[in-house]
Write a protein that holds these residues in place. Sequence first.
Motif, PDB file in Angstrom:
ATOM      1  N   ARG A 128       0.842  -1.205   0.000  1.00  0.00           N
ATOM      2  CA  ARG A 128       0.000   0.000   0.000  1.00  0.00           C
ATOM      3  C   ARG A 128       0.876   1.254   0.000  1.00  0.00           C
ATOM      4  O   ARG A 128       0.631   2.203  -0.741  1.00  0.00           O
ATOM      5  CB  ARG A 128      -0.915  -0.029   1.208  1.00  0.00           C
ATOM      6  N   ASP A 129       1.897   1.251   0.832  1.00  0.00           N
ATOM      7  CA  ASP A 129       2.817   2.393   0.887  1.00  0.00           C
ATOM      8  C   ASP A 129       3.525   2.591  -0.448  1.00  0.00           C
ATOM      9  O   ASP A 129       3.767   3.723  -0.876  1.00  0.00           O
ATOM     10  CB  ASP A 129       3.861   2.187   1.987  1.00  0.00           C
ATOM     11  N   ALA A 130       3.882   1.486  -1.104  1.00  0.00           N
ATOM     12  CA  ALA A 130       4.618   1.575  -2.367  1.00  0.00           C
ATOM     13  C   ALA A 130       3.789   2.276  -3.432  1.00  0.00           C
ATOM     14  O   ALA A 130       4.317   3.061  -4.228  1.00  0.00           O
ATOM     15  CB  ALA A 130       5.023   0.187  -2.844  1.00  0.00           C
ATOM     16  N   TYR A 131       2.499   1.999  -3.474  1.00  0.00           N
ATOM     17  CA  TYR A 131       1.641   2.651  -4.457  1.00  0.00           C
ATOM     18  C   TYR A 131       1.260   4.069  -4.041  1.00  0.00           C
ATOM     19  O   TYR A 131       1.126   4.957  -4.882  1.00  0.00           O
ATOM     20  CB  TYR A 131       0.374   1.823  -4.687  1.00  0.00           C
ATOM     21  N   CYS A 132       1.097   4.259  -2.719  1.00  0.00           N
ATOM     22  CA  CYS A 132       0.704   5.582  -2.237  1.00  0.00           C
ATOM     23  C   CYS A 132       1.876   6.560  -2.253  1.00  0.00           C
ATOM     24  O   CYS A 132       1.749   7.698  -2.701  1.00  0.00           O
ATOM     25  CB  CYS A 132       0.142   5.449  -0.819  1.00  0.00           C
ATOM     26  N   CYS A 133       3.023   6.121  -1.739  1.00  0.00           N
ATOM     27  CA  CYS A 133       4.205   6.978  -1.600  1.00  0.00           C
ATOM     28  C   CYS A 133       5.437   6.195  -2.057  1.00  0.00           C
ATOM     29  O   CYS A 133       6.245   5.765  -1.232  1.00  0.00           O
ATOM     30  CB  CYS A 133       4.384   7.438  -0.164  1.00  0.00           C
TER      31      CYS A 133
END
Length: 290
Positions: free
Chosen positions: A278-283
Amino acid sequence: MARNLDMTALRSFVTVADAGGVTKAAAQLNLTQSAVSMQLKRLEEMIGQPLLDRSARAIALSPQGDQLLGYARRMLALNDEAWGRLTNQAFEGEISFGVPHDVIHPHVPRVLQRFASLYPRVRVQLHSLFTSELKSLLDRGEMDLILATEGQLDPGGETLAREPLVWVGAAGGQAWRQRPLRFASVSRCMFKRPALEALDRAGLPWEIAVDTLSASVSEASAAADLAVLVQLRGAIPQHCEVIRHGGALPDLPDYLVNMYVGSGPRAQLAARLAGLMRDAYCCPERIAAE
């Protein structure tokens, strides 16, 4: 005398920089806006330098903030790695992670590397299969976490990204100008039918130049300028590029990159890997920096 930077305040500072504002950062950190603002103020007072340019309408870092950001990322990454190795001993075993070929890059390798540093006792089995197969395996409890490329979101999942489907060919290639259009097909790929239907609606003649179960074969044909294929914009194969056809080829639909977490005995571990995805796609800059 040596002074120690506040790791909690540093985490708030990095999150504000990544999220582009205090409000979004507070939501990601599960804190109130005032708590995040106070941590930023405390960090500025500790350093004796302004970290944010508050004269701008949108959030912006001061020159000192830009300088601190790189240090802060490395300090947090080392802190989290040490914490993970020393406190996550209970997390061990093996989880199965399934990803369609077209969304392995660019995020999955970096996320797996980060996960391995945080949970060194956990082994991740990575599987690359078609979305339909991955969802069937998840339903049977044989997958703990999957990504899926699909037109809609099913119950229990979350959408990480929406990406357009695009025409792809060799860098500087001319195959897209040929008629009938030579199409490189992966037999069971869900993108095949929408692409051919779009060509039919546009009245463009086409022929299947390659029909294979291997995505690598179809990509090699496109890279050799023998045919064109369709792919998500964020997953263009090496030696290929998005075809700038100026309207000569029909528009294609958008697809969702969805994530589903299994409910089996390894769900807690899978949820932690899902958080990194999730973090990779968000930030993405956060994972890249770590």
